[in-house]
Design an enzyme around this catalytic site. Sequence first.
Site, PDB file in Angstrom:
ATOM      1  N   HIS A  67      46.608  67.931  55.971  1.00 16.07           N
ATOM      2  CA  HIS A  67      46.240  69.435  56.023  1.00 16.07           C
ATOM      3  C   HIS A  67      44.649  69.745  56.137  1.00 16.07           C
ATOM      4  CE1 HIS A  67      50.116  69.967  54.724  1.00 16.07           C
ATOM      5  NE2 HIS A  67      49.946  69.736  53.583  1.00 16.07           N
ATOM      6  N   HIS A 177      49.519  63.548  44.152  1.00 15.67           N
ATOM      7  CA  HIS A 177      48.881  64.499  43.263  1.00 15.67           C
ATOM      8  C   HIS A 177      49.549  64.127  41.764  1.00 15.67           C
ATOM      9  CE1 HIS A 177      48.289  68.282  46.055  1.00 15.67           C
ATOM     10  NE2 HIS A 177      48.103  67.216  46.657  1.00 15.67           N
TER      11      HIS A 177
HETATM   12 FE   LIG Z   1      48.011  65.672  51.534  1.00 18.81          FE
END
Ligand SMILES: [Fe+2]
Length: 256
Positions: A67, A177
Amino acid sequence: MRVLCIGDIVGWPGVKTFSRQIGGYKRLYQPDLIVVNGENASGLGITPQQAQELFASGADVITLGNHAWARREIVSYIERSSRLIRPYNYMAPHPGRGYVILDVGGKKVGVVNLLGRALMDESPDNPFYAIDRLLSMHQGKVDSWIVDFHAEATSEKYALFHYLAGRVAILFGTHTHVQTADEQVYKGTGYITDLGMTGPTESVLGVKPYQSIAGFRGEMREKFETADGPTAMNGALFELDADGSCRKVIRISSAD
Ligand SMILES: [Fe+2]
């Protein structure tokens, strides 16, 4: 040398959590270098203001990922900041740089950001060949390499770890994450599949749960927003020997 690596900062809550907590870790571990993945600092992408706050709070290098360009205002900033690095292995030319070489206590330390290909929408250059080219370009000129492998598949991360074992000091994963409990040292390379996230814990990987649930239920999608509520910081500390190899990895995780 001690290198503190902090996992994906999510939204302003993640930025603020890093700012509040990093001082305690600096006192505890006295890291020589702090590397932070910031590609979700703006939910998607990062703004110059968020990068500035992470640097001002103690980040030495900010890495990005898939991103990287979600906030286009970062384009002019990344051209001016050598310590904000985007994936190295794009096929086409992109703004900014994919790696940085720093002088850390008289040692040359290279930090590189690589993007994975398995289960990812982007089609970057093969990271195995890209890192080979980078390492040979700087052969004999860098004491230790640190790799942020921003990738989805655990198998791709492990494969790159074993491919680079003995050739880089640190390889940590980002993007998924959730901190993994597989920190290890092999052939002098410190590794963890994912550092985990720095951001809201009552969330789906940082996003408001109802929005993610709606997506999986096939309902009309909203623009994802960073969740509210309590936060935590996650990452790992890597200890390197004088010869540049890693001897120890310590996972860190702390609620805010
Ligand atoms: Fe990512």
